[in-house]
Design a protein around this motif. Structure first.
Motif, short mmCIF file in Angstrom:
data_model
loop_
_atom_site.label_atom_id
_atom_site.label_comp_id
_atom_site.label_asym_id
_atom_site.label_seq_id
_atom_site.Cartn_x
_atom_site.Cartn_y
_atom_site.Cartn_z
N VAL A 129 0.83 -1.20 0.00
CA VAL A 129 0.00 0.00 0.00
C VAL A 129 0.87 1.26 0.00
CG1 VAL A 129 -1.61 1.34 1.42
CG2 VAL A 129 -2.02 -1.08 1.02
N SER A 130 1.96 1.24 0.75
CA SER A 130 2.83 2.43 0.78
C SER A 130 3.53 2.63 -0.56
CB SER A 130 3.83 2.33 1.92
OG SER A 130 4.71 1.24 1.71
N LEU A 131 3.92 1.57 -1.24
CA LEU A 131 4.55 1.70 -2.56
C LEU A 131 3.56 2.22 -3.60
CD1 LEU A 131 6.77 -1.52 -2.69
CD2 LEU A 131 7.52 0.85 -2.46
N ILE A 132 2.31 1.77 -3.52
CA ILE A 132 1.28 2.27 -4.44
C ILE A 132 1.04 3.76 -4.18
CG2 ILE A 132 -1.18 2.13 -4.99
CD1 ILE A 132 -0.91 -0.92 -4.58
N ALA A 133 1.01 4.16 -2.92
CA ALA A 133 0.81 5.57 -2.58
C ALA A 133 1.95 6.43 -3.12
CB ALA A 133 0.69 5.74 -1.07
#
Length: 56
Positions: free
Chosen positions: A23-27
């Motif tokens: 999720v943090s990489l997508i953000a």
């Protein structure tokens, strides 16, 4: 009797950590895309809006 063995709890913890990383990489990717293409999209909408307002 506890059915969750320590190994099972470790796997569940690893899964949630992997999801948090994903999720943090997508953000970060979304923020980068907005910063990279934000001006181009803004200009596109400005040109489209002026073209529509110029119609008779």
């Amino acid at each position: 009797m506890d059915h969750d063995s320590p190994a099972r709890r470790d796997q569940r913890g690893a899964s949630s950590a992997e999801y948090a990383l994903l999720v943090s990489l997508i953000a970060v990717a979304l923020i980068g895309a907005v910063l990279a293409f934000g001006g181009a999209v803004d200009g596109l909408f400005d040109r489209s809006g002026s073209s529509v307002s110029d119609l008779p």
